[in-house]
Design a protein around this motif. Structure first.
Motif, short mmCIF file in Angstrom:
data_model
loop_
_atom_site.label_atom_id
_atom_site.label_comp_id
_atom_site.label_asym_id
_atom_site.label_seq_id
_atom_site.Cartn_x
_atom_site.Cartn_y
_atom_site.Cartn_z
N ALA A 184 51.57 90.52 -2.07
CA ALA A 184 52.59 90.97 -1.12
C ALA A 184 53.21 89.74 -0.48
CB ALA A 184 51.97 91.87 -0.06
N THR A 185 54.52 89.56 -0.70
CA THR A 185 55.21 88.35 -0.25
C THR A 185 56.37 88.71 0.68
OG1 THR A 185 56.83 88.34 -2.06
CG2 THR A 185 54.68 87.32 -2.50
N LEU A 186 56.98 87.69 1.24
CA LEU A 186 58.17 87.90 2.07
C LEU A 186 59.30 88.51 1.24
CD1 LEU A 186 58.24 84.55 4.08
CD2 LEU A 186 57.55 86.80 4.93
N GLU A 187 59.33 88.20 -0.04
CA GLU A 187 60.42 88.66 -0.90
C GLU A 187 60.26 90.12 -1.33
OE1 GLU A 187 58.79 85.72 -1.35
OE2 GLU A 187 60.42 84.58 -0.42
N ASN A 188 59.03 90.57 -1.57
CA ASN A 188 58.86 91.92 -2.13
C ASN A 188 58.35 92.95 -1.12
OD1 ASN A 188 56.12 91.34 -1.93
ND2 ASN A 188 55.66 91.64 -4.10
N SER A 252 57.29 97.39 7.08
CA SER A 252 57.62 96.57 5.92
C SER A 252 59.10 96.77 5.62
CB SER A 252 56.77 96.93 4.70
OG SER A 252 56.99 98.26 4.28
N TYR A 253 59.75 95.69 5.25
CA TYR A 253 61.18 95.76 4.95
C TYR A 253 61.41 96.25 3.52
CZ TYR A 253 61.69 93.13 9.28
OH TYR A 253 61.65 92.73 10.59
N ALA A 254 62.64 96.62 3.24
CA ALA A 254 63.00 97.07 1.89
C ALA A 254 62.75 95.95 0.88
CB ALA A 254 64.47 97.49 1.87
N ASN A 255 62.41 96.34 -0.31
CA ASN A 255 62.18 95.39 -1.39
C ASN A 255 63.44 95.30 -2.26
OD1 ASN A 255 61.22 93.75 -3.41
ND2 ASN A 255 59.86 95.30 -4.32
N LYS A 259 60.48 92.29 -8.12
CA LYS A 259 59.02 92.37 -8.28
C LYS A 259 58.46 93.46 -7.38
CE LYS A 259 54.86 89.48 -7.97
NZ LYS A 259 54.35 88.13 -7.59
N SER A 260 57.62 94.34 -7.94
CA SER A 260 57.01 95.41 -7.15
C SER A 260 55.94 94.87 -6.21
CB SER A 260 56.41 96.47 -8.08
OG SER A 260 55.39 95.90 -8.88
N ARG A 261 55.48 95.72 -5.30
CA ARG A 261 54.42 95.35 -4.34
C ARG A 261 53.48 96.55 -4.19
NH1 ARG A 261 54.59 96.75 1.54
NH2 ARG A 261 53.62 98.46 0.39
N HIS A 262 52.63 96.75 -5.18
CA HIS A 262 51.71 97.87 -5.14
C HIS A 262 50.62 97.65 -4.09
CE1 HIS A 262 52.56 99.61 -9.42
NE2 HIS A 262 53.67 99.22 -8.82
N ALA A 263 50.28 98.72 -3.39
CA ALA A 263 49.20 98.68 -2.40
C ALA A 263 48.51 100.03 -2.36
CB ALA A 263 49.76 98.33 -1.02
N TYR A 264 47.27 100.02 -1.93
CA TYR A 264 46.51 101.26 -1.75
C TYR A 264 46.03 101.30 -0.31
CZ TYR A 264 42.96 104.90 -2.22
OH TYR A 264 42.22 106.04 -2.05
N ALA A 265 46.40 102.37 0.39
CA ALA A 265 46.05 102.50 1.81
C ALA A 265 45.08 103.67 1.99
CB ALA A 265 47.30 102.70 2.65
N LEU A 266 43.99 103.40 2.68
CA LEU A 266 43.00 104.41 2.99
C LEU A 266 42.83 104.46 4.51
CD1 LEU A 266 40.70 106.33 1.88
CD2 LEU A 266 39.18 104.36 2.14
N HIS A 267 42.93 105.65 5.09
CA HIS A 267 42.79 105.78 6.54
C HIS A 267 41.51 106.54 6.88
CE1 HIS A 267 47.17 104.98 6.28
NE2 HIS A 267 46.91 104.29 7.37
N ALA A 268 40.82 106.03 7.87
CA ALA A 268 39.55 106.62 8.30
C ALA A 268 39.61 106.95 9.78
CB ALA A 268 38.40 105.65 8.02
#
Length: 294
Positions: A184-188, A252-255, A259-268
């Motif tokens: 995850a970068t400033l660009e994506n 997070s800003y628009a990409n 290049k994609s920026r895949h992430a997985y978020a889990l909330h507890a």
């Protein structure tokens, strides 16, 4: 995993300094915590799920702007299913996809940790439950999961928000675990946040008009305006974990990169706390929210 890949997850004990940093700043970054192999296995499993998705069956678009106007039965049902939400810019004026299906999905949620073997194995691992206890939870439970794509060129902006707005408990207990499946970068479109912003308290609650209704509303609890100069960028390498206090303001800003920026978020949440029936996410799957492996 679906391809017979065994999930190798780290042994992790937070240092006291890390626990203190999380409570002070509202977030904590654990760099390159998850192996590249695990990241790739989750990414490949998600590709399989998309391949099995009938894109003509539903055209639900995800946006964080004017959330109440985009709430429907499909969104509500996603609390207990694996549901697919498109990017706002995925379709042309005729309603046709402008690019491939795999490059058009904004996110998949909100019960991957329940409904898919690979994501359940990862999400409910002992290591995460132990870590949440270190951060102060008495009875940690996984309540929501999302795979977020941040697609090249059309990846939508996520406006500044606090996770407890959507998963409210009394007292506050939400913790978000945000795993970088790709760099995850400033660009994506990396995360940005306001250090110590959680100390302001919760500003809004997103809730059902009544416990059984699909109609929702955004309730203002406190007036406060986050300023651009308060934001700090949180770029991270592949496999990193960003731990987010539920009241930590982030965006997070628009990409617009290629290049994609895949992430997985889990909330507890802490099951020792009250979870109101007005919260949008209500689940009866397996008698409620999910226990981490002991």
């Amino acid at each position: 995993m679906s391809a017979g890949i065994k999930m190798h997850l780290p042994n992790l004990t937070l240092a006291q300094q890390q626990v203190e940093q999380y409570h002070r700043d509202g977030y904590l970054i654990l760099d390159s915590l998850i192996s590249s192999e695990v990241c790739d296995a989750l990414k490949n499993r998600m590709s399989e799920l998309i391949d099995g998705f009938d894109a003509e069956s539903v055209r639900s678009i995800f946006t964080t702007n004017e959330q109440t106007r985009h709430t429907d039965q499909y969104f509500m049902d996603s609390a207990e299913t694996i549901s697919f939400f498109f990017e706002e810019e995925a379709f042309d004026e005729s309603g046709n996809l402008k690019q491939s299906l795999s490059a058009s999905i904004n996110k998949v949620g909100h019960a991957l940790h329940v409904k898919d073997d690979a994501f359940r194995q990862f999400s409910l691992a002992t290591v995460w439950g132990n870590m949440l206890r270190q951060l102060g939870m008495a009875e940690p439970r996984a309540v929501q999961s999302m795979y977020i794509f941040k697609q090249p060129n059309i990846g939508g902006e996520v406006v500044c928000h606090q996770d407890s707005t959507f998963l409210y408990t009394r007292p506050m207990s939400v913790i978000g675990l945000w795993f970088a499946i790709e760099e995850a970068t400033l660009e994506n479109g990396c995360l940005w946040g306001v250090p110590q912003g959680h100390n302001v308290g919760l500003l809004k609650r997103f809730e059902r008009v009544s416990p059984e209704s699909i109609e929702t509303k955004m309730v203002t609890l406190k007036e406060h305006q986050w300023h651009q100069y308060e934001l700090v960028a949180l770029p991270v390498s592949k496999g990193s974990l960003v731990i987010l206090n539920g009241e930590f303001p982030h965006l997070s800003y628009a990409n617009r990169s290629g290049k994609s920026r895949h992430a997985y978020a889990l909330h507890a949440i802490d099951q020792a706390c009250e979870y109101p029936k007005e919260n949008w996410l209500q689940s009866n799957v397996n008698n409620g929210f999910q226990l981490f492996h002991l």
